[in-house]
Structure formats: structure tokens, C-alpha cells
Write a protein that holds these residues in place. Structure first.
Motif, PDB file in Angstrom:
ATOM      1  N   GLU A 200       0.809  -1.241   0.073  1.00  0.00           N
ATOM      2  CA  GLU A 200       0.144  -0.078   0.078  1.00  0.00           C
ATOM      3  C   GLU A 200       0.822   1.143  -0.053  1.00  0.00           C
ATOM      4  O   GLU A 200       0.421   2.397  -0.638  1.00  0.00           O
ATOM      5  N   PHE A 203       1.777   3.740  -2.886  1.00  0.00           N
ATOM      6  CA  PHE A 203       0.889   4.771  -3.181  1.00  0.00           C
ATOM      7  C   PHE A 203       1.685   6.180  -3.011  1.00  0.00           C
ATOM      8  O   PHE A 203       1.363   7.160  -3.864  1.00  0.00           O
ATOM      9  N   HIS A 234      -7.720   7.406   0.570  1.00  0.00           N
ATOM     10  CA  HIS A 234      -6.960   6.233   0.886  1.00  0.00           C
ATOM     11  C   HIS A 234      -7.306   5.425   2.015  1.00  0.00           C
ATOM     12  O   HIS A 234      -7.254   6.275   3.236  1.00  0.00           O
TER      13      HIS A 234
END
Length: 283
Positions: A200, A203, A234
Motif C-alpha cells: 500500500e 501509493f 486512501h
């Protein structure tokens, strides 16, 4: 590979090398080494005759005691990585007492505003701590060249300023950011990320890439608003700051000026782990 744990022994070895007319390179680290550090070592090996890698988790640059406590320490793994890279490396692993003596305190520096923005704004006293330990390493080792990664770009500019204001005779070499396959900037803190969070966290870099694309056609405010909105949406990342700043002065800009060079800077948290990154906007 030679490991030095006391500065006096290292100084003695350095005197011999310098008496032979050889150049000395320094790669300062806080350990938990990864390929980003190794890329600095490779650059140093190419440009100098003898390379010193320092490993020291510097207490004065942490404003959060818990962050200092949790900072990864992997000395055996670090030495294994280094010896595989070059058997003639010197590794300096001092104690806090050896560098600081009885009082582990920072000096105070005036970096002419470089220390008051971004990381300096969010991490009280951080750059005084960085300046203190780097100055002491430079005075101990007296390198011809010292190698720092551009991931900590603000730190790189601070160190360049330090050498000028203190008259330190060392050339500061900035080295490109090394990234994981996902684009995530390599960092010792990445080792604290779960497999999913590591994925993640990429990002951050992809946001910087998009910001660079937008820089040619959108205003600074439009880009900043887009970045903030992207992080708000997010599910796991929390934005601490996003700034577009002059590459030299690090002053935040609200409007692009022709001829100036700019970088975008990000700091964000994921599962309590703080990550930073940056990108040049002019290439």
C-alpha cells in the motif's frame, strides 16, 4: 573488512591511509542496511580509495523516544551485507559515549531557514541532532567525500549548508533514490511494515509521479489539493504534509517561477510508521 568500535583506533588507521596520499570516503548510516545504503557504498568505492561506513543510531535526532526505541537494529546482518560488497571496507560502530562523551546533547545550528520547513517543522530539534552527529563524524574521520541519499533530500541540503557554515573540507555527494520494484523508496523503516502495508505504501511514490505530470499544466494549489484529496480517500495512509518547494532553498512555493527548479515532498503515516519521499519536478 575491519570493524572499529573506538574513534581513536580509527583515527590511527586513517592517519596511515592519508600519509600514503589516498582519498577517504564516508557513508554515514544508522544501520538496518538495505540496497539503498549499498548503492551509496558502491558510489563511494568508485570515487575514493578507502571507504568508511559508520553505523550509529543517533539519539539526538529523534524527537520521539518511542521512535528511537523501535528503530531497527540489525548489526550482524549489516556486517554480512557489507563484507559481501567489499572486503576492504572499514566499518565504524561507535558508542554514544565515544561520540558524545558524558552529555548526549545537540549543538544548536543556524541553517538559514533550511531546518525550519517540512521535517524541521514536524520534528523538533531533528536537524540540530543530525548536524551534531555528522559534524562529529566529519571531524573524527576527515573524509574527502561523504555520500548521502536523495531520499532524505532536506537532510542532504542541511549537510551541504553545514560544511559551508563550519568550514568543513569535505565534498558532499548526493546519490539517487533507490526504490523497491513497487516504487516505494528503500528505507530502514520499511522493515517494520507488514507485507500488505508495504504494498500500500507504494501509493506515496505513485502520487509523486502524478504530481510531477500535473506540474506542467496545473497550479501548485491545484496539485496540492489533488494530493490531499487522494490521501483523504486512501484507506490506510495518512498524509502529514505535501509541499512543492524550491530545490535549493527548500522554501515552499505557491507559484512557479521560470528558471527555478522544484521538488515535491511528502511525509505520510501507515500503521504508525512514518515514511518520507520526494521527486524532482523539472525532469
Amino acid at each position: 573488512m575491519q570493524v572499529f568500535r573506538e574513534k581513536d583506533a580509527l583515527k590511527q588507521a586513517i592517519r596511515k591511509v592519508k600519509s600514503e596520499g589516498k582519498t577517504l570516503g564516508l557513508v554515514p548510516t544508522m544501520g538496518a542496511l538495505h540496497e539503498g545504503h549499498i548503492s551509496l557504498v558502491r558510489n563511494a568505492l568508485k570515487e575514493t580509495d578507502q571507504v568508511v561506513v559508520s553505523i550509529f543510531v543517533n539519539p539526538t535526532q529523534f524527537d520521539n523516544p518511542e521512535d528511537l526505541k523501535k528503530y531497527p537494529r540489525t548489526p550482524e546482518k549489516d556486517l554480512d551485507l557489507l563484507v559481501k560488497e567489499a572486503k576492504d571496507l572499514w566499518v565504524f560502530i561507535p558508542s554514544a559515549y565515544d561520540l558524545y562523551g558524558d552529555k548526549i546533547l545537540s549543538e544548536r545550528f543556524d541553517f538559514e531557514g533550511l531546518e525550519q520547513v517540512m521535517e524541521g517543522k514536524f520534528r523538533n530539534g531533528h536537524f540540530d541532532g543530525v548536524g551534531t552527529v555528522v559534524k562529529r563524524l566529519f571531524e573524527t574521520i576527515e573524509p574527502n567525500k561523504a555520500f548521502f541519499g536523495e531520499k532524505d533530500y532536506q537532510q542532504l541540503q542541511i549537510i551541504r549548508k553545514l560544511t559551508r557554515i563550519k568550514g568543513l573540507d569535505v565534498e558532499i555527494i548526493g546519490c539517487p533514490i533507490l526504490r523497491e520494484d513497487s516504487g516505494l523508496a528503500r528505507s530502514s523503516r520499511n522493515e517494520r511494515l507488514s507485507k500488505e502495508n508495504r504494498k500500500e505504501a507504494a501509493f506515496i511514490y505513485h502520487t509523486l509521479l502524478k504530481a510531477r505530470d500535473l506540474f506542467g499544466t496545473k497550479s501548485v494549489k491545484e496539485i496540492t489539493d489533488w494530493v490531499k484529496k487522494s490521501f483523504e480517500n486512501h484507506p490506510t495512509l495518512e498524509l502529514e504534509y505535501f509541499e512543492i518547494a524550491d530545490s535549493e532553498t527548500l522554501k515552499k512555493t505557491d507559484q512557479k517561477i521560470n528558471g527555478n527548479q522544484y521538488r515535491a515532498f511528502i511525509a505520510a503515516y501507515i500503521d504508525g510508521i512514518r515514511l518520507i519521499d520526494n521527486i524532482a519536478l523539472d525532469n
